[in-house]
Design an enzyme around this catalytic site. Structure first.
Site, PDB file in Angstrom:
ATOM      1  CG  ASN A  42      -0.462  -0.308   2.507  1.00  0.00           C
ATOM      2  OD1 ASN A  42       0.582  -0.949   2.643  1.00  0.00           O
ATOM      3  ND2 ASN A  42      -1.142   0.133   3.532  1.00  0.00           N
ATOM      4  CD  GLU A  44      -1.615   4.616   4.558  1.00  0.00           C
ATOM      5  OE1 GLU A  44      -1.180   5.486   5.344  1.00  0.00           O
ATOM      6  OE2 GLU A  44      -2.260   3.611   4.918  1.00  0.00           O
ATOM      7  CB  CYS A  53      -5.238  -1.456  -1.686  1.00  0.00           C
ATOM      8  SG  CYS A  53      -6.604  -0.723  -0.781  1.00  0.00           S
ATOM      9  CD  GLU A  55      -5.312  -5.935  -1.429  1.00  0.00           C
ATOM     10  OE1 GLU A  55      -4.693  -4.866  -1.256  1.00  0.00           O
ATOM     11  OE2 GLU A  55      -6.174  -6.358  -0.658  1.00  0.00           O
ATOM     12  CB  CYS A  86     -10.816  -2.678   0.339  1.00  0.00           C
ATOM     13  SG  CYS A  86     -10.250  -1.992  -1.229  1.00  0.00           S
ATOM     14  CB  CYS A  89      -8.689  -4.611  -3.763  1.00  0.00           C
ATOM     15  SG  CYS A  89      -7.545  -3.250  -3.439  1.00  0.00           S
TER      16      CYS A  89
HETATM   17  N1  THU Z   1      -5.316  -1.684   2.516  1.00  0.00           N
HETATM   18  C1  THU Z   1      -4.757  -2.463   1.560  1.00  0.00           C
HETATM   19  O1  THU Z   1      -3.601  -2.241   1.124  1.00  0.00           O
HETATM   20  N2  THU Z   1      -5.486  -3.499   1.073  1.00  0.00           N
HETATM   21  C2  THU Z   1      -6.762  -3.782   1.462  1.00  0.00           C
HETATM   22  O2  THU Z   1      -7.415  -4.595   0.840  1.00  0.00           O
HETATM   23  C3  THU Z   1      -7.318  -3.135   2.642  1.00  0.00           C
HETATM   24  C4  THU Z   1      -6.646  -1.882   3.056  1.00  0.00           C
HETATM   25  C5  THU Z   1      -4.553  -0.548   3.008  1.00  0.00           C
HETATM   26  C6  THU Z   1      -5.107   0.783   2.584  1.00  0.00           C
HETATM   27  C7  THU Z   1      -4.555   1.700   3.655  1.00  0.00           C
HETATM   28  O3  THU Z   1      -3.245   2.096   3.250  1.00  0.00           O
HETATM   29  C8  THU Z   1      -4.437   0.805   4.871  1.00  0.00           C
HETATM   30  O4  THU Z   1      -4.534  -0.521   4.410  1.00  0.00           O
HETATM   31  C9  THU Z   1      -5.504   1.052   5.914  1.00  0.00           C
HETATM   32  O5  THU Z   1      -6.771   1.013   5.339  1.00  0.00           O
END
Ligand code: THU
Length: 133
Positions: A42, A44, A53, A55, A86, A89
Protein backbone atom coordinates in the site's frame (compact mmCIF):
# COMPACT_ATOMS: atom_id res chain seq x y z
CA UNK A 1 5.23 -21.91 -6.46
CA UNK A 2 3.57 -23.24 -3.31
CA UNK A 3 0.94 -21.28 -1.40
CA UNK A 4 3.47 -20.76 1.39
CA UNK A 5 6.03 -19.32 -1.05
CA UNK A 6 3.52 -16.89 -2.57
CA UNK A 7 2.47 -15.81 0.93
CA UNK A 8 6.12 -15.34 1.87
CA UNK A 9 6.55 -12.97 -1.09
CA UNK A 10 3.59 -10.94 0.18
CA UNK A 11 5.09 -10.86 3.70
CA UNK A 12 8.41 -9.61 2.26
CA UNK A 13 6.57 -6.56 0.89
CA UNK A 14 5.41 -5.39 4.33
CA UNK A 15 8.56 -3.29 4.98
CA UNK A 16 8.06 -1.57 1.61
CA UNK A 17 4.58 -0.36 2.52
CA UNK A 18 4.27 3.41 2.73
CA UNK A 19 1.63 3.70 5.43
CA UNK A 20 2.55 6.62 7.73
CA UNK A 21 -1.11 7.64 8.22
CA UNK A 22 -2.85 4.34 8.96
CA UNK A 23 0.27 2.54 10.22
CA UNK A 24 -1.32 -0.53 8.66
CA UNK A 25 1.17 -2.05 6.20
CA UNK A 26 -0.16 -4.52 3.64
CA UNK A 27 1.82 -6.68 1.20
CA UNK A 28 0.59 -8.53 -1.88
CA UNK A 29 2.00 -11.08 -4.30
CA UNK A 30 0.06 -11.73 -7.47
CA UNK A 31 0.60 -14.77 -9.67
CA UNK A 32 -0.42 -14.52 -13.31
CA UNK A 33 -1.65 -17.32 -15.57
CA UNK A 34 1.82 -17.63 -17.15
CA UNK A 35 3.46 -17.99 -13.73
CA UNK A 36 4.90 -14.47 -13.53
CA UNK A 37 4.66 -12.95 -10.05
CA UNK A 38 4.20 -9.24 -9.28
CA UNK A 39 4.34 -7.84 -5.79
CA UNK A 40 2.81 -4.72 -4.27
CA UNK A 41 2.37 -2.73 -1.09
CA UNK A 42 0.00 0.00 0.00
CA UNK A 43 1.13 3.52 -0.85
CA UNK A 44 -0.63 6.21 1.15
CA UNK A 45 -0.89 9.95 0.55
CA UNK A 46 -1.26 12.98 2.83
CA UNK A 47 -4.49 13.78 1.00
CA UNK A 48 -5.72 10.26 1.94
CA UNK A 49 -7.90 9.83 -1.18
CA UNK A 50 -5.04 9.07 -3.62
CA UNK A 51 -3.83 6.19 -1.41
CA UNK A 52 -3.66 2.83 -3.16
CA UNK A 53 -3.96 -0.64 -1.68
CA UNK A 54 -1.28 -3.32 -1.99
CA UNK A 55 -3.45 -5.50 -4.23
CA UNK A 56 -4.09 -2.76 -6.78
CA UNK A 57 -0.42 -1.81 -6.81
CA UNK A 58 0.34 -5.41 -7.82
CA UNK A 59 -2.46 -5.52 -10.43
CA UNK A 60 -1.21 -2.29 -12.04
CA UNK A 61 2.31 -3.70 -12.17
CA UNK A 62 1.08 -6.92 -13.81
CA UNK A 63 -1.15 -5.23 -16.38
CA UNK A 64 1.48 -2.64 -17.26
CA UNK A 65 3.88 -5.51 -17.91
CA UNK A 66 1.42 -7.15 -20.30
CA UNK A 67 -0.35 -9.66 -18.02
CA UNK A 68 -4.12 -9.64 -18.04
CA UNK A 69 -4.92 -13.08 -16.67
CA UNK A 70 -4.44 -13.59 -12.94
CA UNK A 71 -4.56 -16.90 -11.12
CA UNK A 72 -3.69 -16.32 -7.44
CA UNK A 73 -3.06 -13.48 -5.03
CA UNK A 74 -1.55 -13.58 -1.56
CA UNK A 75 -2.26 -10.72 0.85
CA UNK A 76 -0.19 -10.23 3.99
CA UNK A 77 -1.13 -8.22 7.07
CA UNK A 78 1.21 -7.29 9.90
CA UNK A 79 -1.57 -8.16 12.30
CA UNK A 80 -2.99 -11.14 14.16
CA UNK A 81 -6.03 -10.80 11.92
CA UNK A 82 -6.15 -11.45 8.20
CA UNK A 83 -6.53 -8.53 5.80
CA UNK A 84 -9.42 -9.32 3.47
CA UNK A 85 -9.23 -7.28 0.26
CA UNK A 86 -11.34 -4.11 0.25
CA UNK A 87 -14.34 -3.85 -2.06
CA UNK A 88 -12.54 -1.74 -4.64
CA UNK A 89 -9.69 -4.27 -4.86
CA UNK A 90 -12.16 -7.16 -5.23
CA UNK A 91 -13.74 -5.43 -8.22
CA UNK A 92 -10.34 -4.59 -9.76
CA UNK A 93 -9.22 -8.22 -9.38
CA UNK A 94 -12.47 -9.35 -11.04
CA UNK A 95 -11.57 -7.34 -14.15
CA UNK A 96 -8.59 -9.63 -14.80
CA UNK A 97 -9.72 -12.89 -13.17
CA UNK A 98 -12.75 -15.12 -12.88
CA UNK A 99 -14.54 -16.11 -9.71
CA UNK A 100 -12.10 -19.01 -9.35
CA UNK A 101 -9.17 -16.68 -8.56
CA UNK A 102 -7.52 -18.02 -5.43
CA UNK A 103 -7.11 -15.46 -2.65
CA UNK A 104 -4.62 -16.42 0.07
CA UNK A 105 -4.67 -14.39 3.27
CA UNK A 106 -1.79 -14.57 5.71
CA UNK A 107 -1.23 -12.92 9.07
CA UNK A 108 1.61 -12.23 11.49
CA UNK A 109 1.24 -15.72 12.94
CA UNK A 110 1.94 -17.27 9.54
CA UNK A 111 -1.57 -18.70 9.30
CA UNK A 112 -3.01 -19.00 5.79
CA UNK A 113 -6.67 -18.82 4.82
CA UNK A 114 -7.70 -19.66 1.25
CA UNK A 115 -10.80 -18.26 -0.41
CA UNK A 116 -11.98 -17.67 -3.96
CA UNK A 117 -12.83 -14.32 -5.49
CA UNK A 118 -16.34 -15.69 -6.06
CA UNK A 119 -16.77 -16.13 -2.32
CA UNK A 120 -15.56 -12.60 -1.68
CA UNK A 121 -17.50 -10.97 -4.53
CA UNK A 122 -20.56 -13.02 -5.48
CA UNK A 123 -22.77 -12.13 -8.47
CA UNK A 124 -20.16 -9.64 -9.64
CA UNK A 125 -20.42 -7.09 -12.42
CA UNK A 126 -18.02 -7.58 -15.31
CA UNK A 127 -17.61 -6.72 -18.98
CA UNK A 128 -20.21 -9.33 -19.92
CA UNK A 129 -22.90 -7.29 -18.22
CA UNK A 130 -22.21 -4.39 -20.60
CA UNK A 131 -23.14 -6.63 -23.52
CA UNK A 132 -26.72 -6.84 -22.27
CA UNK A 133 -27.32 -3.12 -22.88
N1 THU B 1 -5.32 -1.68 2.52
C1 THU B 1 -4.76 -2.46 1.56
O1 THU B 1 -3.60 -2.24 1.12
N2 THU B 1 -5.49 -3.50 1.07
C2 THU B 1 -6.76 -3.78 1.46
O2 THU B 1 -7.42 -4.60 0.84
C3 THU B 1 -7.32 -3.14 2.64
C4 THU B 1 -6.65 -1.88 3.06
C5 THU B 1 -4.55 -0.55 3.01
C6 THU B 1 -5.11 0.78 2.58
C7 THU B 1 -4.55 1.70 3.65
O3 THU B 1 -3.25 2.10 3.25
C8 THU B 1 -4.44 0.81 4.87
O4 THU B 1 -4.53 -0.52 4.41
C9 THU B 1 -5.50 1.05 5.91
O5 THU B 1 -6.77 1.01 5.34
Amino acid sequence: MTREELCQKAVEMLPRAYAPYSRFPVGAALECADGAVFTGCNVENAAYGPSICAERTAVCKAVSEGRRRLSRIAIAADSDDFCPPCGVCRQVLREFAGEELEVLLTNRRGEIRTLTLGELLPWSFDSGNLEGR
